[in-house]
Design an enzyme around this catalytic site. Sequence first.
Site, PDB file in Angstrom:
ATOM      1  N   GLU A   1       7.495   1.848   0.703  1.00  0.00           N
ATOM      2  CA  GLU A   1       6.048   1.763   0.895  1.00  0.00           C
ATOM      3  C   GLU A   1       5.341   2.547  -0.188  1.00  0.00           C
ATOM      4  OE1 GLU A   1       4.297   3.033   4.602  1.00  0.00           O
ATOM      5  OE2 GLU A   1       6.006   2.299   5.756  1.00  0.00           O
TER       6      GLU A   1
ATOM      7  N   GLU B   1      -6.850   3.439   7.047  1.00  0.00           N
ATOM      8  CA  GLU B   1      -5.623   2.751   7.480  1.00  0.00           C
ATOM      9  C   GLU B   1      -5.861   1.266   7.673  1.00  0.00           C
ATOM     10  OE1 GLU B   1      -2.783   5.260  10.184  1.00  0.00           O
ATOM     11  OE2 GLU B   1      -4.846   5.793  10.709  1.00  0.00           O
TER      12      GLU B   1
ATOM     13  N   LYS C   1      -5.705  -0.704  13.309  1.00  0.00           N
ATOM     14  CA  LYS C   1      -5.246   0.621  12.895  1.00  0.00           C
ATOM     15  C   LYS C   1      -6.318   1.656  13.285  1.00  0.00           C
ATOM     16  CE  LYS C   1      -1.267  -0.202  10.769  1.00  0.00           C
ATOM     17  NZ  LYS C   1      -1.110  -0.014   9.318  1.00  0.00           N
TER      18      LYS C   1
END
Length: 497
Positions: A263, A325, A320
């Site tokens: 990620e 986010e 989220k």
Amino acid sequence: MPKPFHLFLLLISCHLILRCSFATKIGVNYGTVADNLPPPSTVATFLKSQTTIDGVKIFDANPDILRAFAGTGIAVTVTVGNGDIPSLSKLPAAQSWVSTNIAPFHPKTVVNRIAVGNEVLATSDKTLIAHILPAMESLHQALTLANLTNVQVTTPHSLGILSSSEPPSSGAFRRGYDRAIFAPILEFHRQTKSPFMVNPYPFFGFSPTRPESLNYALFKPNEGVFDSVTGVNYTNMLDAQMDAVFSAMKKVGYDDVELVIGETGWPSAGDPDQAGVGLENAASYNGNLARHVNSGKGTPLMPNRTFVTYIFSLFNENLKPSVSERNYGLFKPDLTPVYDIGVFTAKQAEGPTSGTRAQAPSESASKKWCVAKTDASDAALQDNIDYVCSTGIDCGPIKDSGPCFKPNTVRSHASYAMNAYYQASGRHDFDCDFGHTGLITDTDPSYATCTYPYTANGTGLKVRKPDTGGSLKRASYSTRSFAFFFLLRLLICFSFF
């Protein structure tokens, strides 16, 4: 029998040809914490037919997603939930999990890895930590017994696994975990030829009190950070973070294990007082990241290595918890790109700019525009901008405060300028060549308030032609040079017979 010198040239030739054949190493994390996403089948078709993305990482083993990617050739990394780790440390449970979640889909759906949990060490849960390696071992054994030996097993780690990371040469695993936890995990990776997966986020590494650190995080020009031990001056934070992990691995004797970036990303929006968030910075980070990774340059301590990298994330996910986010996505749920990092295929304009829809409007099907190719370098594209804007073409829209200034990237500005030239010159194919850095598309690249010019009658204006531009001459020279050396390599090969 070839002479030694001929053999040497042949080896160089084959090396160069093979390097040119490498595919993109950029994948995406396909999260689903949203209530407005398109169905998996639509997502799979979109990625396959309209982008160069050749890998996705999902945070579960959703059978609908796995079915949707069947036959696409796009590799899928599936994830075991943290809560399932203790039970999967036993072989029977691991065999059952594999028979349910992998065997029915692979190889029609290319499952390339199983990620066991997600940043388990960061949870500080002693039970999970104690069972992470046994679960990885059991799943690997279950895959072997099921004759699924081309599926790797790994587990993603945050950079919290390091006790030190600055300078990169000081990188070390957390004390007490280095020999007890990480050495055995790395030994597993070495034995199974699977990668050590880390999640570096320069977004969390820059300091709002040090404005210069933002450019360092975004791959933009900066003075760099000097490591006095290695004598290396780091000019981007990602390289520094990866080399810190490498240093930690080396200290426990496992610097030969492959690394994968599970990620990394940058939010395009956030709370008003949140530093660094924004569309321009997100486009800059992920666009520069993709070019850096695919360059094969590697890092100072790991030169000439290409890391498979999964950008976080595919979509903006509206459920989220925080604003930032919810805004890590490359695409909105309607498949409109949030910004351009050059992941579209030639058919889809190879990199439409922010707000361009994935599908071209039907009424523009017969129209044509010129845009920049995804593999064109920023230097070549900047030369194109300089050339076009010197011919009398109106480049006002891509100047500061112009309707096409944002996203403020060389690729976006070049696409506008190249198209303006193409339209003004009469829309001939050669007017979009630009030393093989331009591409003709029938997808309107216009977005938001930025309208790409289109000349319906195709009658050209009087502008200086590309052969007068220095950058295009250099590109033509490079093309001829490549052709010459390619033919030379072929002649060398044929001389052996």
